[in-house]
Enzyme design. Sequence first.
Site, short mmCIF file in Angstrom:
data_model
loop_
_atom_site.label_atom_id
_atom_site.label_comp_id
_atom_site.label_asym_id
_atom_site.label_seq_id
_atom_site.Cartn_x
_atom_site.Cartn_y
_atom_site.Cartn_z
N ASP A 10 14.36 3.28 14.94
CA ASP A 10 13.79 3.04 13.62
C ASP A 10 13.49 4.38 12.95
O ASP A 10 13.47 5.43 13.61
CB ASP A 10 12.52 2.21 13.78
CG ASP A 10 11.81 1.96 12.48
OD1 ASP A 10 12.45 1.46 11.54
OD2 ASP A 10 10.60 2.27 12.38
N ASP A 12 11.07 5.05 9.52
CA ASP A 12 9.71 5.23 9.02
C ASP A 12 8.69 4.87 10.08
O ASP A 12 8.72 3.77 10.64
CB ASP A 12 9.48 4.35 7.78
CG ASP A 12 10.39 4.70 6.63
OD1 ASP A 12 10.28 5.83 6.14
OD2 ASP A 12 11.22 3.85 6.24
N ASP A 174 8.22 1.32 15.93
CA ASP A 174 6.77 1.56 15.83
C ASP A 174 5.99 0.33 15.44
O ASP A 174 4.76 0.41 15.31
CB ASP A 174 6.51 2.66 14.80
CG ASP A 174 6.77 2.18 13.37
OD1 ASP A 174 7.89 1.67 13.12
OD2 ASP A 174 5.88 2.30 12.53
#
Length: 222
Positions: A10, A12, A174
Amino acid sequence: MRNIEAVIVDLDGTMVDTLGDFDAALNATLSDLGRPGVTRADIERMVGKGSAHLIRSALRHGGLDDAGAAALQTDAWERYQAHYKAINGAHSAVYPGVEQGLQGLRDRGLPLTCLTNKPLAFARALLQAKGLDRYFGLVFGGDSFERTKPDPLPLLKTCEALGTLPAATLMVGDSQNDALAARAAGCPVVLVTYGYNHGEPIASAPHDALVDSLASVPALLA
């Protein structure tokens, strides 16, 4: 996780702390529209499900109902895209340990793909601006497929592009968006303990391992 053949990462909140970019672009958009601004804490709870969701959430946060937010969505989207393009990467920073982790995975001969809900053009530009593009053979954004994470479709399509089975393809993210998408797709998932998870403890999301730094991920595959 010792039979991993490829890794999906991922963007961001996992590789780059982009909260400052979201803050600048989103509040400039809301100001254009004469709507109340949002704080970074607000944005951290809203971010992760793509730009359209972020804009809609910010409009509703400012007091609009669903119909009112929908009425402004097109104008807000166009303004947000322009603002974000102008500042993309200017208020963001690569998290410590990211390049070490990516290089460690590459050293193991693992192909890396970036899969984000951020629009593809912005994702490519950000990776290039931060010097991370050289680690990835493929990059997919929130507009690359019909649906976005937490739907499993983007992971399944990415596995197809990689030529690997989901069970042999690690997802590193995240948030619960990454976790839920990975579980539904059949991919193992490692979550970082920083980043953005809608204000919820990341440990509550499905995971195979938690790490404080991307630099710790290669050792999990040894």
